[in-house]
Design a protein around this motif. Structure first.
Motif, short mmCIF file in Angstrom:
data_model
loop_
_atom_site.label_atom_id
_atom_site.label_comp_id
_atom_site.label_asym_id
_atom_site.label_seq_id
_atom_site.Cartn_x
_atom_site.Cartn_y
_atom_site.Cartn_z
N VAL A 87 -9.62 11.00 -2.82
CA VAL A 87 -8.86 10.65 -1.61
C VAL A 87 -7.56 11.44 -1.56
CG1 VAL A 87 -7.78 8.79 -0.32
CG2 VAL A 87 -9.90 8.37 -1.56
N ALA A 181 -8.73 7.88 4.11
CA ALA A 181 -8.81 6.91 3.02
C ALA A 181 -9.84 5.82 3.32
CB ALA A 181 -7.44 6.29 2.78
N PRO A 204 -1.92 6.51 1.25
CA PRO A 204 -3.36 6.43 0.90
C PRO A 204 -3.68 5.33 -0.11
CG PRO A 204 -2.60 8.71 0.88
CD PRO A 204 -1.38 7.86 1.02
N VAL A 208 -6.11 2.21 0.87
CA VAL A 208 -7.36 1.94 0.14
C VAL A 208 -7.36 0.51 -0.39
CG1 VAL A 208 -8.69 2.53 -1.92
CG2 VAL A 208 -7.85 4.34 -0.43
#
Length: 247
Positions: A87, A181, A204, A208
């Protein structure tokens, strides 16, 4: 006078018409030969001469054999059968008494495409080592996400810190409407139709974690026995016949 002597010498050598034609052909070849020889001796630009390393052999074939076509793997799939997606990668530093230490942190999402997905965060002095640590951590933290076909079971909101992620089920053919993400998490879990929206923070790591917070609280579809009564299926006392249905 000299030219006349040369002509006389040629006339003495020529005895038959065939020999005369042969001499004329030799003169024509002698005129054209220097250009052909020069072109043959100088190899073309970018092509090695015959017999040189990396060139062609005597039979005209390339040395080392023919190249085999490169077989591409399916997108995202690895040898272990899991979908691994990086990611984000960040460079972090730590100031100590001896100086500044640089390292790299990697955020990775791993899933099997069938409902199981996990994420991991690894840090090391090299990018490859950090990704390996993140993959090992992600495989240990995999969870199962309930689905309904190719989408989620119901609408839900996930939150982590200041990041808020809205997840909504979508009909077939919608696709994954999400950021990088959230898309990585959905692809790892095998969700191909979903609507999402990130609010406030777009970090990110927090996004997540917020996505996993929402997906982990999804309720699975339960199969229950519901009473369904109809005139044709009811008995003499008016009681209905039970049928199975989903909630």
């Amino acid at each position: 006078m000299k030219d006349n002597k040369k002509n006389d010498e040629k006339e003495l050598d020529v005895k038959t018409p065939a020999q005369a034609e042969q001499i004329l052909e030799q003169e024509k070849e002698a005129i054209a030969a220097p250009e052909e020889i020069a072109a043959a001796e100088i190899p073309a630009v970018g092509q090695p001469a015959a017999g040189a390393p990396g060139g062609r052999g005597r039979d005209g074939r390339k040395r080392g054999g023919e190249r085999k076509p490169f077989a591409k793997k399916p997108t995202g799939l690895t040898d272990s059968g899991l979908i691994e997606k990086v990611v984000s990668i960040n460079r972090v530093s730590k100031t100590t008494k001896g100086g500044t230490r640089l390292a790299f942190s990697a955020l990775v999402v791993v899933g099997d495409g069938k409902g199981k997905v996990g994420y991991g965060l690894g840090k090391a002095g090299e990018v490859a080592t950090g990704i390996k640590k993140a993959l090992a951590a992600a495989k240990k933290q995999m969870i199962f996400i309930p689905r309904r076909g190719t989408t989620i079971t119901h609408e839900i909101i996930g939150q982590c810190g200041s990041a808020i992620v809205l997840l909504k089920p979508a009909s077939e053919g919608t696709g994954v409407i999400a950021s990088g993400a959230v898309r990585a998490v959905c692809d790892g879990a095998g969700i191909t139709n979903i609507l999402t929206k990130c609010h406030r923070s777009n970090n990110p790591i927090n996004v997540v974690k917020a996505t996993f917070d929402g997906l982990s609280r999804l309720k699975a579809v339960r199969t229950a026995i519901l009473p369904v009564s109809s005139p044709s299926e009811s008995n003499g006392e008016g009681e209905g016949v039970t049928k199975r249905g989903s909630i």
